[in-house]
Design a protein around this motif. Structure first.
Motif, PDB file in Angstrom:
ATOM      1  N   THR A 126      -2.267   3.435 -11.447  1.00  0.00           N
ATOM      2  CA  THR A 126      -1.622   4.433 -10.586  1.00  0.00           C
ATOM      3  C   THR A 126      -1.668   5.784 -11.293  1.00  0.00           C
ATOM      4  O   THR A 126      -1.317   5.880 -12.471  1.00  0.00           O
ATOM      5  CB  THR A 126      -0.162   4.021 -10.310  1.00  0.00           C
ATOM      6  OG1 THR A 126      -0.152   2.705  -9.743  1.00  0.00           O
ATOM      7  CG2 THR A 126       0.526   4.982  -9.372  1.00  0.00           C
ATOM      8  N   THR A 170       5.752   6.259  -7.951  1.00  0.00           N
ATOM      9  CA  THR A 170       4.884   5.443  -7.106  1.00  0.00           C
ATOM     10  C   THR A 170       4.978   3.970  -7.493  1.00  0.00           C
ATOM     11  O   THR A 170       5.082   3.089  -6.633  1.00  0.00           O
ATOM     12  CB  THR A 170       3.429   5.937  -7.202  1.00  0.00           C
ATOM     13  OG1 THR A 170       3.378   7.316  -6.799  1.00  0.00           O
ATOM     14  CG2 THR A 170       2.499   5.112  -6.325  1.00  0.00           C
ATOM     15  N   GLU A 226       9.221  -2.506  -3.036  1.00  0.00           N
ATOM     16  CA  GLU A 226       8.697  -3.159  -1.835  1.00  0.00           C
ATOM     17  C   GLU A 226       8.338  -4.623  -2.102  1.00  0.00           C
ATOM     18  O   GLU A 226       8.346  -5.444  -1.184  1.00  0.00           O
ATOM     19  CB  GLU A 226       7.479  -2.417  -1.304  1.00  0.00           C
ATOM     20  CG  GLU A 226       7.834  -1.091  -0.657  1.00  0.00           C
ATOM     21  CD  GLU A 226       6.622  -0.385  -0.070  1.00  0.00           C
ATOM     22  OE1 GLU A 226       5.740  -1.070   0.491  1.00  0.00           O
ATOM     23  OE2 GLU A 226       6.558   0.847  -0.191  1.00  0.00           O
ATOM     24  N   LYS A 277       8.363   2.474  -6.447  1.00  0.00           N
ATOM     25  CA  LYS A 277       8.404   2.221  -4.995  1.00  0.00           C
ATOM     26  C   LYS A 277       7.640   0.943  -4.651  1.00  0.00           C
ATOM     27  O   LYS A 277       8.107   0.123  -3.862  1.00  0.00           O
ATOM     28  CB  LYS A 277       7.835   3.415  -4.239  1.00  0.00           C
ATOM     29  CG  LYS A 277       7.911   3.281  -2.726  1.00  0.00           C
ATOM     30  CD  LYS A 277       7.416   4.543  -2.036  1.00  0.00           C
ATOM     31  CE  LYS A 277       7.609   4.482  -0.547  1.00  0.00           C
ATOM     32  NZ  LYS A 277       6.557   3.780   0.160  1.00  0.00           N
ATOM     33  N   ALA A 278       6.466   0.761  -5.244  1.00  0.00           N
ATOM     34  CA  ALA A 278       5.678  -0.450  -4.987  1.00  0.00           C
ATOM     35  C   ALA A 278       6.431  -1.685  -5.475  1.00  0.00           C
ATOM     36  O   ALA A 278       6.472  -2.709  -4.779  1.00  0.00           O
ATOM     37  CB  ALA A 278       4.313  -0.354  -5.671  1.00  0.00           C
ATOM     38  N   ARG A 318      -2.156  -1.093  -3.647  1.00  0.00           N
ATOM     39  CA  ARG A 318      -1.326  -0.527  -4.709  1.00  0.00           C
ATOM     40  C   ARG A 318      -0.744  -1.659  -5.559  1.00  0.00           C
ATOM     41  O   ARG A 318      -0.683  -1.577  -6.775  1.00  0.00           O
ATOM     42  CB  ARG A 318      -0.200   0.323  -4.117  1.00  0.00           C
ATOM     43  CG  ARG A 318       0.838   0.807  -5.102  1.00  0.00           C
ATOM     44  CD  ARG A 318       0.288   1.726  -6.179  1.00  0.00           C
ATOM     45  NE  ARG A 318      -0.592   2.704  -5.614  1.00  0.00           N
ATOM     46  CZ  ARG A 318      -1.687   3.172  -6.231  1.00  0.00           C
ATOM     47  NH1 ARG A 318      -2.018   2.764  -7.419  1.00  0.00           N
ATOM     48  NH2 ARG A 318      -2.462   4.051  -5.633  1.00  0.00           N
ATOM     49  N   GLU A 347      -7.022   3.854  -1.666  1.00  0.00           N
ATOM     50  CA  GLU A 347      -6.890   2.417  -1.417  1.00  0.00           C
ATOM     51  C   GLU A 347      -7.852   1.975  -0.314  1.00  0.00           C
ATOM     52  O   GLU A 347      -8.529   0.953  -0.441  1.00  0.00           O
ATOM     53  CB  GLU A 347      -5.445   2.081  -1.058  1.00  0.00           C
ATOM     54  CG  GLU A 347      -4.472   2.308  -2.203  1.00  0.00           C
ATOM     55  CD  GLU A 347      -3.015   2.210  -1.784  1.00  0.00           C
ATOM     56  OE1 GLU A 347      -2.702   1.462  -0.833  1.00  0.00           O
ATOM     57  OE2 GLU A 347      -2.189   2.893  -2.404  1.00  0.00           O
ATOM     58  N   TYR A 377       2.190  11.454  -3.377  1.00  0.00           N
ATOM     59  CA  TYR A 377       1.588  10.903  -2.166  1.00  0.00           C
ATOM     60  C   TYR A 377       2.166  11.494  -0.889  1.00  0.00           C
ATOM     61  O   TYR A 377       1.588  11.306   0.182  1.00  0.00           O
ATOM     62  CB  TYR A 377       1.664   9.372  -2.171  1.00  0.00           C
ATOM     63  CG  TYR A 377       0.625   8.791  -3.094  1.00  0.00           C
ATOM     64  CD1 TYR A 377      -0.716   8.808  -2.749  1.00  0.00           C
ATOM     65  CD2 TYR A 377       0.974   8.262  -4.325  1.00  0.00           C
ATOM     66  CE1 TYR A 377      -1.689   8.304  -3.599  1.00  0.00           C
ATOM     67  CE2 TYR A 377       0.012   7.752  -5.181  1.00  0.00           C
ATOM     68  CZ  TYR A 377      -1.314   7.772  -4.804  1.00  0.00           C
ATOM     69  OH  TYR A 377      -2.279   7.282  -5.656  1.00  0.00           O
ATOM     70  N   ASP A 378       3.256  12.245  -0.983  1.00  0.00           N
ATOM     71  CA  ASP A 378       3.763  12.951   0.196  1.00  0.00           C
ATOM     72  C   ASP A 378       2.903  14.172   0.501  1.00  0.00           C
ATOM     73  O   ASP A 378       2.662  14.511   1.651  1.00  0.00           O
ATOM     74  CB  ASP A 378       5.218  13.380  -0.006  1.00  0.00           C
ATOM     75  CG  ASP A 378       6.158  12.196  -0.099  1.00  0.00           C
ATOM     76  OD1 ASP A 378       5.870  11.151   0.534  1.00  0.00           O
ATOM     77  OD2 ASP A 378       7.175  12.307  -0.811  1.00  0.00           O
ATOM     78  N   SER A 415      -2.537   5.677   0.456  1.00  0.00           N
ATOM     79  CA  SER A 415      -3.487   6.568  -0.192  1.00  0.00           C
ATOM     80  C   SER A 415      -4.884   6.346   0.352  1.00  0.00           C
ATOM     81  O   SER A 415      -5.303   5.207   0.547  1.00  0.00           O
ATOM     82  CB  SER A 415      -3.491   6.303  -1.701  1.00  0.00           C
ATOM     83  OG  SER A 415      -4.646   6.855  -2.301  1.00  0.00           O
ATOM     84  N   THR A 469       0.833  -1.200   0.000  1.00  0.00           N
ATOM     85  CA  THR A 469       0.000   0.000   0.000  1.00  0.00           C
ATOM     86  C   THR A 469       0.869   1.253   0.000  1.00  0.00           C
ATOM     87  O   THR A 469       2.003   1.226   0.476  1.00  0.00           O
ATOM     88  CB  THR A 469      -0.953   0.008   1.212  1.00  0.00           C
ATOM     89  OG1 THR A 469      -1.780   1.170   1.119  1.00  0.00           O
ATOM     90  CG2 THR A 469      -0.208   0.008   2.526  1.00  0.00           C
ATOM     91  N   THR A 470       0.321   2.347  -0.522  1.00  0.00           N
ATOM     92  CA  THR A 470       0.992   3.645  -0.442  1.00  0.00           C
ATOM     93  C   THR A 470       0.440   4.442   0.735  1.00  0.00           C
ATOM     94  O   THR A 470       0.961   5.485   1.063  1.00  0.00           O
ATOM     95  CB  THR A 470       0.774   4.488  -1.724  1.00  0.00           C
ATOM     96  OG1 THR A 470      -0.630   4.704  -1.888  1.00  0.00           O
ATOM     97  CG2 THR A 470       1.370   3.831  -2.933  1.00  0.00           C
TER      98      THR A 470
END
Length: 127
Positions: A33, A57, A64, A60-61, A20, A13, A38-39, A10, A7-8
């Motif tokens: 996306t 984004t 992870e 980053k997903a 995400r 979600e 998202y910051d 967000s 997840t972000t």
């Protein structure tokens, strides 16, 4: 089968009920996306900035999930205004210089009128 949800954070979600990304059996499925930062939860005005944010984004997903943009095998671009699509080409070609995934571009309305691009990818970890 093991499943990992990414997840972000967000609110979309949570409110809509999705992740995400989902990792299953060495595959990473990244949801559509959009270009939010998202910051700050701010949507830039230009499609180029939105496209850059979208790739940040997604990257980053993927990270992870133990993957990266170079592992992407399929990408779908959704754009409300096809006339703006060529503005994204330098960004997309840079992001996928190595992966060169199978790709589709669809013209369709997005969830909010300020959204100018949505990108969905599928990656095979370590491909």
């Amino acid at each position: 089968m093991t499943r990992k949800h990414i997840t972000t954070g967000s609110p979309f979600e949570r409110d809509i009920g999705y992740s995400r990304a989902v990792v299953v059996d060495g595959w990473v499925f990244v949801a559509g996306t959009t270009g939010y930062n998202y910051d700050t939860m701010i949507m830039p005005e230009s499609i180029e900035e939105q496209c850059e944010n979208t790739f940040k984004t997604i990257a980053k997903a993927l990270w992870e999930a133990g993957s990266r943009l170079d592992d992407v095998v399929r990408v779908t671009y959704i754009i409300p205004d096809k006339a703006e699509w060529p503005k994204c080409w330098p960004i997309t070609s840079k992001a996928f210089a190595n992966a060169r995934p199978a790709a589709t571009m669809i013209c369709a309305d997005l969830q909010s009128p300020d959204m100018k691009i949505e990108i969905e990818v599928t990656a095979k970890i370590g491909s």
